[in-house]
Design a protein around this motif. Structure first.
Motif, PDB file in Angstrom:
ATOM      1  N   GLU A 222       0.867  -1.056  -0.078  1.00 40.02           N
ATOM      2  CA  GLU A 222      -0.005   0.003  -0.062  1.00 40.02           C
ATOM      3  C   GLU A 222       0.846   1.137  -0.061  1.00 40.02           C
ATOM      4  OE1 GLU A 222      -2.911  -0.332   3.374  1.00 40.02           O
ATOM      5  OE2 GLU A 222      -2.066  -2.342   3.466  1.00 40.02           O
ATOM      6  N   HIS A 291      -7.372   6.468  -1.774  1.00 39.64           N
ATOM      7  CA  HIS A 291      -8.217   7.225  -1.015  1.00 39.64           C
ATOM      8  C   HIS A 291      -7.331   8.260  -0.440  1.00 39.64           C
ATOM      9  CE1 HIS A 291      -6.418   5.088   2.210  1.00 39.64           C
ATOM     10  NE2 HIS A 291      -6.626   3.901   1.743  1.00 39.64           N
ATOM     11  N   GLU A 300      -3.315   7.595  -1.036  1.00 39.65           N
ATOM     12  CA  GLU A 300      -2.835   6.154  -0.747  1.00 39.65           C
ATOM     13  C   GLU A 300      -3.265   5.628  -2.286  1.00 39.65           C
ATOM     14  OE1 GLU A 300      -2.918   3.530   2.374  1.00 39.65           O
ATOM     15  OE2 GLU A 300      -3.802   1.862   1.135  1.00 39.65           O
TER      16      GLU A 300
HETATM   17 MG    MG Z   1      -4.820   0.812   3.339  1.00 36.81          MG
END
Ligand code: MG
Ligand code: ADP
Length: 724
Positions: A222, A291, A300
């Motif tokens: 991520e 988001h 991210e």
């Molecule tokens: Mg995450």
């Protein structure tokens, strides 16, 4: 008002959606995905059947590549690339800088008759020879032998990188010296995947599992990043040179409203994200989630997890794409771990599991007792590995940028521990005690391959403060920095896990003599043994708390608060032994890495220190002095008209200016220092120079709070983070 702010406001106000070269309305996302990848579909269509099959065996089962196959593949790749408008091919490699390196070569060769032919043969596909002398080698290569080789990584697909002015065929490669020593991040990753497979297969075999495809690791990183207007970026030398702000008073509004996380995405940012995704889809990167993150101007992007090597290449592509697309939208993407003090930094949570397409994740408990017993064994291997080599894992995320994050109560602490969740911890506890307690006791649990009940799992149970958290079917390693390659941590995880699997397989074989009958008992005993020796690594509480730091010390867990403290882990005797035993990295390769990363650290701090002095002296001081002289002029004017006047503001600015000047002198003095060796230098920079830089900053930030805004030379935190 400063020019940067005016330009940024104009850029935000005047932003008009940029029409993308490809629109999702005209071409569906499913058609775009992978359209620029030399993937299975293309290979199947373009390669003779036998060649295709042979190549697939190399990709999927790791069989040796047949050189005649390479020639035919090269031909097909060239035709495919040229049909897509490619003029050049490029061996992409991943030097120890953590960046992506490219060497482009044209397909064209003169035909001797005044014209040119497009040429690309097997040799050019398999091997490149970039001049390696400018890449760090940490003593692995003497300068007179500057040659390095790039070698085609068959397992990571080639792709086309589009550019409005031309298109390039990109071939992922490993980068090695003429002696075959790894100069990059990919080579050890590929080696570690092999040993992981070998040892995991041994354990699987004991459970009666035979699998066709190799066991590999999976990674789902991520990626966090900041996005600010480019006008601000270029108005801040600290940002464009060092990647982070070295000055900047706190904005009156920060992240405390918690209105940013998952909030509505600003229009220009969303347009940027969509374009990023379109670009990534084309080259087959399966991005899934976007988001807002916690800090203002932080976001991210997360792909769906993939095989570790491919996920690593794809993460490099993601970082590159974020940077280049941001430009097109008048913004700058900051991948630094801590671009702004006082608000959250950026990390890269590495979701990590092992398995393959047949097995799924071996960290997945599964439905049956049989699957559960196997799961517990793999989980126990992870526990043992992280306890034995936690220091090594910590060292894989050591870098100047990440030092601002680790342990700063927003990211995991620098102490490595595993969060298992209450339930799973309880299962392991019961197994551990089961052997000792009367087996008749009702809650004593055995790892019966046939008797273990389905494990109650609660993946919703999250602990954000743990560096290694079990999240249902994987471990989330949260300490990786946002700008880092995810290769290093995977190399460590794969190898240390392989060592524990090796240990477990050997123990089970000893206990059972290879017979099926004693398996339950053997597995129970091994898990008991591992829990007794290694449970110190398990911690489900609050990793940010003071108590944990004390407790961890009692448990003997290493706590390396900064890079100079962590990097020596790379060359500890047991670490060298680990990597040499499995042929992942030699002692020399480890030493070279430690040397390079230590040097990077020192270079980073030195650059930041020099920049701190430069900005303080040539931008901040003059601005503040101008304001001081305004105030002095006011005093003089007041006196001239016969008023008694004492300016508190003038006294204040004068005192702060003095403080700043002294701090600059102190920092300069400290910078003129010769250390006895590389590590001593890094330590010195960390212990002495960094605090002195912070002192300069402290005075400058105080001045920023009082000096006339018109005179302040740097865009402020307030405007950088909130004008979007
Ligand atoms: Mg995450
Ligand atoms: P969260 O923010 O809740 O942690 P995200 O959905 O943002 O979760 O990211 C989770 C990441 O973990 C994704 O990249 C996802 O594909 C990945 N992931 C899911 N299952 C596995 C697995 N078995 N192995 C590795 N990565 C996984």
């Amino acid at each position: 008002m400063n020019q940067g702010r005016m330009n940024a406001i104009a850029a935000v106000n005047n932003f008009k959606p940029i029409s993308a070269p490809l629109s999702f309305a005209e071409t569906r996302a499913t058609d775009i995905f992978g359209s620029n990848v030399f993937n299975d579909k293309v290979m199947k269509a373009m390669l003779p059947k036998e060649v295709y099959k042979s190549l697939k065996r190399t990709i999927e089962k790791g069989e040796k590549l047949d050189p005649t196959v390479a020639t035919i593949v090269a031909q097909a790749m060239k035709d495919w690339a040229i049909s897509k408008g490619a003029t050049h091919f490029c061996h992409v490699f991943y030097p120890l800088t953590g960046l992506t390196a490219e060497k482009h070569d044209s397909f064209l060769v003169p035909d001797g008759k005044g014209g040119a032919l497009a040429e690309f043969d097997g040799k050019m596909l398999i091997q490149g020879e970039p001049d390696a002398s400018s890449f760090p080698s940490g003593g692995l290569r003497t300068t007179f032998e500057a040659r390095g080789y790039t070698a085609w990584d068959v397992t990571s697909p080639a792709y086309i990188l589009e550019n409005p002015n031309g298109t390039v065929l990109c071939i992922p490669t490993a980068f090695v010296s003429w002696t075959g020593e790894a100069l990059d991040k990919k080579t050890p990753l590929l080696r570690s995947l092999q040993v992981l497979n070998t040892q995991a297969q041994r354990v699987l075999k004991l459970f009666g599992k035979k699998v066709e495809a190799p066991v590999t690791c999976f990674a789902g990183p991520e990626q966090e990043y900041f996005l600010i207007d480019r006008n601000f970026y270029y108005a801040r030398p600290d940002l464009y040179l060092a990647g982070r702000t070295l000055f900047g008073a706190k904005s009156p509004k920060g992240q405390e409203f918690e209105d940013q996380y998952f909030g509505a995405i600003p229009r220009r940012v969303l347009a940027f994200m969509m374009e990023v995704e379109r670009e990534l889809f084309k080259v087959g990167v399966p991005v899934k989630t976007r988001h807002n993150e916690v800090a203002p101007a932080q976001y991210e992007i997360a792909p769906i997890f993939e095989q570790g090597n491919i996920a690593t290449d794809h993460n490099q592509i993601i970082m590159h794409t974020l940077r280049s697309v941001a430009r097109r939208y008048g913004m700058a993407c900051l991948l630094h771990e801590k671009p702004f003090a006082g608000i959250n930094g950026s990390g890269k949570h590495l979701n990590y599991s092992i398995g393959n397409s047949e097995l799924g994740s071996l960290f997945d408990p599964g439905e049956t007792p049989h699957a559960n017993a196997m799961f517990l064994v793999f989980c126990a291997a992870m526990i043992r590995a992280c306890h034995k080599y936690g220091g090594l894992l910590r060292a894989t995320v050591a870098a100047a940028g990440n030092d601002h994050r680790l342990g700063a109560n927003e990211a995991p602490p620098a102490i490595m521990s595993i969060y298992l969740g209450e339930m799973l911890t309880d299962v392991f506890e019961q197994i551990k005690n089961g052997g000792a307690k009367s087996s008749k006791k009702k809650d004593a649990m055995h790892v019966g391959v046939d008797t273990l009940p389905p494990l109650p799992m609660d993946p919703g149970d999250r602990n954000r403060t743990s560096p290694i958290a079990f999240t249902g079917n994987r471990f989330e390693f949260r300490a990786v920095g946002s700008s880092m390659s995810i290769a290093g941590s995977q190399v460590a995880l794969n190898t240390m896990l392989a060592e524990s699997l090796d240990y477990i397989a050997t123990e089970i074989e000893k206990k059972t003599g290879g017979k099926k009958a004693g398996l339950n008992q053997a597995v129970t005993e091994i898990i008991q043994d591992i829990m007794k020796k290694h449970e110190a690594i398990i911690f489900n509480g609050n990793g940010y708390s003071e108590e944990w730091h004390k407790e961890a010390k009692k448990r003997g867990l290493p706590n390396h608060p900064n890079t100079p403290a962590a990097l020596p882990e790379l060359t500890k005797a047991e670490v060298i032994e680990l990597f040499e035993k499995y042929g992942v990295l030699s002692g020399r390769e480890l030493h070279s890495r430690q040397e390079i990363y230590t040097e990077f650290y020192s270079r980073t701090i030195k650059t930041e220190a020099a920049l701190t002095v430069k900005i303080a002296r040539t931008m901040i001081l003059p601005g503040a002095i101008r304001y001081q002289s305004d105030l002095a002029a006011t005093c003089a004017n007041m006196k001239a008209i016969g008023k008694e006047y004492r300016s508190i503001a003038l006294d204040d600015v004068t005192a702060k200016l003095r403080g700043l000047q002294d701090a600059i002198l102190d920092l300069e003095k400290l910078c003129a220092h010769e250390a006895k060796d590389a590590l001593a230098e890094a330590k010195y920079l960390c212990d002495k120079v960094l605090p002195a830089m912070n002192e300069v900053r402290r005075w400058a930030d105080e001045l920023e709070q009082v000096v006339n805004d018109d005179y302040w030379p740097l865009p402020s935190y307030m405007e950088m983070c909130f004008i979007k």
